[in-house]
Motif scaffolding. Structure first.
Motif, PDB file in Angstrom:
ATOM      1  N   THR A 167       3.716   2.034   2.662  1.00 30.37           N
ATOM      2  CA  THR A 167       4.687   3.118   2.471  1.00 30.37           C
ATOM      3  C   THR A 167       3.932   4.427   2.610  1.00 30.37           C
ATOM      4  OG1 THR A 167       5.909   1.759   0.891  1.00 30.37           O
ATOM      5  CG2 THR A 167       6.386   4.135   0.888  1.00 30.37           C
ATOM      6  N   PHE A 168       4.364   5.241   3.580  1.00 32.65           N
ATOM      7  CA  PHE A 168       3.705   6.525   3.813  1.00 32.65           C
ATOM      8  C   PHE A 168       4.578   7.622   3.210  1.00 32.65           C
ATOM      9  CE2 PHE A 168       2.939  10.367   6.272  1.00 32.65           C
ATOM     10  CZ  PHE A 168       1.565  10.451   6.192  1.00 32.65           C
ATOM     11  N   HIS A 169       3.993   8.411   2.305  1.00 36.16           N
ATOM     12  CA  HIS A 169       4.769   9.409   1.564  1.00 36.16           C
ATOM     13  C   HIS A 169       4.069  10.762   1.714  1.00 36.16           C
ATOM     14  CE1 HIS A 169       7.388  11.096  -1.365  1.00 36.16           C
ATOM     15  NE2 HIS A 169       6.662  10.889  -2.444  1.00 36.16           N
ATOM     16  N   ASP A 170       4.697  11.667   2.471  1.00 30.48           N
ATOM     17  CA  ASP A 170       4.128  12.999   2.727  1.00 30.48           C
ATOM     18  C   ASP A 170       4.604  13.933   1.615  1.00 30.48           C
ATOM     19  OD1 ASP A 170       3.601  15.585   3.609  1.00 30.48           O
ATOM     20  OD2 ASP A 170       3.916  15.077   5.720  1.00 30.48           O
ATOM     21  N   LEU A 171       3.716  14.291   0.703  1.00 32.59           N
ATOM     22  CA  LEU A 171       4.126  15.056  -0.486  1.00 32.59           C
ATOM     23  C   LEU A 171       4.592  16.469  -0.129  1.00 32.59           C
ATOM     24  CD1 LEU A 171       1.424  14.002  -3.121  1.00 32.59           C
ATOM     25  CD2 LEU A 171       3.772  13.186  -2.926  1.00 32.59           C
ATOM     26  N   TYR A 172       3.901  17.142   0.803  1.00 24.56           N
ATOM     27  CA  TYR A 172       4.323  18.511   1.149  1.00 24.56           C
ATOM     28  C   TYR A 172       5.662  18.510   1.893  1.00 24.56           C
ATOM     29  CZ  TYR A 172       0.230  20.998  -0.587  1.00 24.56           C
ATOM     30  OH  TYR A 172      -0.718  21.560  -1.412  1.00 24.56           O
ATOM     31  N   GLU A 173       5.947  17.427   2.593  1.00 22.09           N
ATOM     32  CA  GLU A 173       7.249  17.324   3.252  1.00 22.09           C
ATOM     33  C   GLU A 173       8.342  17.060   2.205  1.00 22.09           C
ATOM     34  OE1 GLU A 173       8.302  15.171   7.282  1.00 22.09           O
ATOM     35  OE2 GLU A 173       8.276  13.737   5.641  1.00 22.09           O
ATOM     36  N   ALA A 174       8.022  16.197   1.248  1.00 26.00           N
ATOM     37  CA  ALA A 174       9.015  15.833   0.221  1.00 26.00           C
ATOM     38  C   ALA A 174       9.267  16.970  -0.768  1.00 26.00           C
ATOM     39  CB  ALA A 174       8.540  14.580  -0.524  1.00 26.00           C
ATOM     40  N   TYR A 175       8.215  17.723  -1.079  1.00 27.11           N
ATOM     41  CA  TYR A 175       8.326  18.730  -2.151  1.00 27.11           C
ATOM     42  C   TYR A 175       7.787  20.099  -1.715  1.00 27.11           C
ATOM     43  CZ  TYR A 175       8.685  14.360  -4.771  1.00 27.11           C
ATOM     44  OH  TYR A 175       9.068  13.112  -5.218  1.00 27.11           O
ATOM     45  N   PRO A 176       8.417  20.735  -0.703  1.00 25.67           N
ATOM     46  CA  PRO A 176       7.923  22.050  -0.287  1.00 25.67           C
ATOM     47  C   PRO A 176       8.026  23.079  -1.396  1.00 25.67           C
ATOM     48  CG  PRO A 176      10.028  21.503   0.789  1.00 25.67           C
ATOM     49  CD  PRO A 176       9.572  20.276   0.082  1.00 25.67           C
ATOM     50  N   ASP A 177       8.905  22.821  -2.367  1.00 21.70           N
ATOM     51  CA  ASP A 177       9.075  23.744  -3.501  1.00 21.70           C
ATOM     52  C   ASP A 177       8.278  23.297  -4.732  1.00 21.70           C
ATOM     53  OD1 ASP A 177      10.414  21.464  -4.102  1.00 21.70           O
ATOM     54  OD2 ASP A 177      12.393  22.386  -4.282  1.00 21.70           O
ATOM     55  N   PHE A 178       7.460  22.245  -4.589  1.00 19.82           N
ATOM     56  CA  PHE A 178       6.617  21.727  -5.687  1.00 19.82           C
ATOM     57  C   PHE A 178       7.433  21.072  -6.815  1.00 19.82           C
ATOM     58  CE2 PHE A 178       1.988  23.172  -5.471  1.00 19.82           C
ATOM     59  CZ  PHE A 178       2.011  23.332  -4.097  1.00 19.82           C
ATOM     60  N   VAL A 224       0.850  -1.199   0.000  1.00 19.53           N
ATOM     61  CA  VAL A 224       0.000   0.000   0.000  1.00 19.53           C
ATOM     62  C   VAL A 224       0.882   1.243   0.000  1.00 19.53           C
ATOM     63  CG1 VAL A 224      -1.817   1.255   1.245  1.00 19.53           C
ATOM     64  CG2 VAL A 224      -1.719  -1.257   1.383  1.00 19.53           C
ATOM     65  N   LEU A 225       0.592   2.164  -0.917  1.00 24.83           N
ATOM     66  CA  LEU A 225       1.290   3.457  -0.956  1.00 24.83           C
ATOM     67  C   LEU A 225       0.294   4.541  -0.572  1.00 24.83           C
ATOM     68  CD1 LEU A 225       3.704   5.294  -1.727  1.00 24.83           C
ATOM     69  CD2 LEU A 225       2.853   5.253  -4.090  1.00 24.83           C
ATOM     70  N   ILE A 226       0.576   5.245   0.539  1.00 24.58           N
ATOM     71  CA  ILE A 226      -0.276   6.365   0.935  1.00 24.58           C
ATOM     72  C   ILE A 226       0.405   7.664   0.525  1.00 24.58           C
ATOM     73  CG2 ILE A 226      -1.391   7.590   2.850  1.00 24.58           C
ATOM     74  CD1 ILE A 226      -1.549   4.935   4.354  1.00 24.58           C
ATOM     75  N   LEU A 227      -0.220   8.368  -0.411  1.00 26.25           N
ATOM     76  CA  LEU A 227       0.273   9.679  -0.841  1.00 26.25           C
ATOM     77  C   LEU A 227      -0.512  10.710  -0.048  1.00 26.25           C
ATOM     78  CD1 LEU A 227       0.302   8.849  -4.636  1.00 26.25           C
ATOM     79  CD2 LEU A 227       2.311   9.172  -3.202  1.00 26.25           C
ATOM     80  N   PHE A 228       0.155  11.333   0.896  1.00 27.17           N
ATOM     81  CA  PHE A 228      -0.515  12.239   1.833  1.00 27.17           C
ATOM     82  C   PHE A 228      -0.227  13.683   1.440  1.00 27.17           C
ATOM     83  CE2 PHE A 228      -0.384  14.574   5.973  1.00 27.17           C
ATOM     84  CZ  PHE A 228      -1.745  14.506   6.244  1.00 27.17           C
ATOM     85  N   ALA A 229      -1.275  14.508   1.364  1.00 29.23           N
ATOM     86  CA  ALA A 229      -1.089  15.904   0.958  1.00 29.23           C
ATOM     87  C   ALA A 229      -1.868  16.830   1.887  1.00 29.23           C
ATOM     88  CB  ALA A 229      -1.542  16.100  -0.487  1.00 29.23           C
ATOM     89  N   HIS A 230      -1.144  17.500   2.769  1.00 26.50           N
ATOM     90  CA  HIS A 230      -1.746  18.510   3.660  1.00 26.50           C
ATOM     91  C   HIS A 230      -0.732  19.650   3.764  1.00 26.50           C
ATOM     92  CE1 HIS A 230      -3.649  20.580   6.890  1.00 26.50           C
ATOM     93  NE2 HIS A 230      -4.501  19.610   7.175  1.00 26.50           N
TER      94      HIS A 230
END
Ligand SMILES: Cc1cc2nc3c(=O)[nH]c(=O)nc-3n(C[C@H](O)[C@H](O)[C@H](O)COP(=O)(O)O)c2cc1C
Length: 209
Positions: free
Chosen positions: A39-50, A10-16
């Motif tokens: 697998t937990f993947h925090d998109l805003y943490e990974a890509y603060p610059d988009f 399971v891949l969780i793509l989290f966006a907050h």
């Protein structure tokens, strides 16, 4: 905890975008982020610059069977970075189109929270549409990418939600993710629901015993 060898990944793509201000989602993720096989993947943490790393994201998608898009509803839609992620990662010829089969057969689950109560998300209610209708672009994305779309996991009414209800929804989220991983969800029963967290006991095999 042991994971069955035939378990789904399971891949969780989290966006907050403002997790430091979150009351609900910051709690919900605690129930799922450390589950084995997730697998937990925090998109805003990974890509603060988009600057989304397309190849990395595509590799992650390929490695997992169940894709979860977890985010609060913003303006009846998804947060901006998740939209950017979709626009860049789901490429023609890879995710969709005649030769785009990378996501074929994977399951897609939206996990969302709304400030508005469930009664507002009715044809006769203030918002004039159900949450399923607002999620139509996600459903269609899944269809075009040949994925199996599951009814969303929805936590309504975050403006007034009680502590007990947050805990109940967190436990429910954990059960559903674990059951999707283990293949113990009755998918026909789940797909008959307007939201997957409406009747957990009914859709998880053996849950009533
Ligand atoms: C910019 C913005 C737009 C929002 N748009 C909606 C909306 O369209 N419908 C709705 O029900 N709630 C809306 N909300 C409320 C959020 O969905 C709600 O604050 C969130 O689900 C709460 O989760 P949290 O405690 O994890 O932040 C919006 C909130 C923000 C900040």
């Amino acid at each position: 905890m042991t994971t069955k060898s035939n378990a789904n990944s399971v891949l969780i793509l989290f966006a907050h975008p403002a997790l430091q201000k979150s009351r609900v989602n910051v709690r919900l993720i605690q129930y799922v982020r450390d589950i084995e096989g997730v697998t937990f993947h925090d998109l805003y943490e990974a890509y603060p610059d988009f600057h989304v790393q397309v190849q990395f994201e595509q590799e992650q998608l390929m490695k997992h069977d169940i894709i979860v898009l977890h985010h609060p509803i913003f303006w009846f839609s998804i947060p901006a970075l998740l939209k950017e992620w979709m626009d860049l990662v789901l490429e023609h010829g890879w995710a969709y189109g005649r030769r785009g089969r990378a996501l074929k057969g994977k399951k897609l689950l939206s996990v969302i929270s709304t400030g508005g109560r469930e009664s507002l998300y009715q044809k006769e209610g203030y918002n004039k549409h159900t949450i399923g209708e607002f999620l139509l672009p996600i459903r269609q994305m899944a269809y075009v990418c040949k994925m199996d779309y599951l009814p969303p996991f929805v936590v309504h009414g975050t403006n007034t939600i009680t502590e007990e209800e947050i805990v109940r929804q967190g436990e429910c989220y954990q059960k559903i993710i674990t059951s999707l991983r283990d293949g113990t969800i009755d998918l026909d029963a789940a797909c008959s629901l307007s939201r997957i967290n409406l009747d957990v006991e009914r859709i998880i095999k053996g849950a009533r015993t």
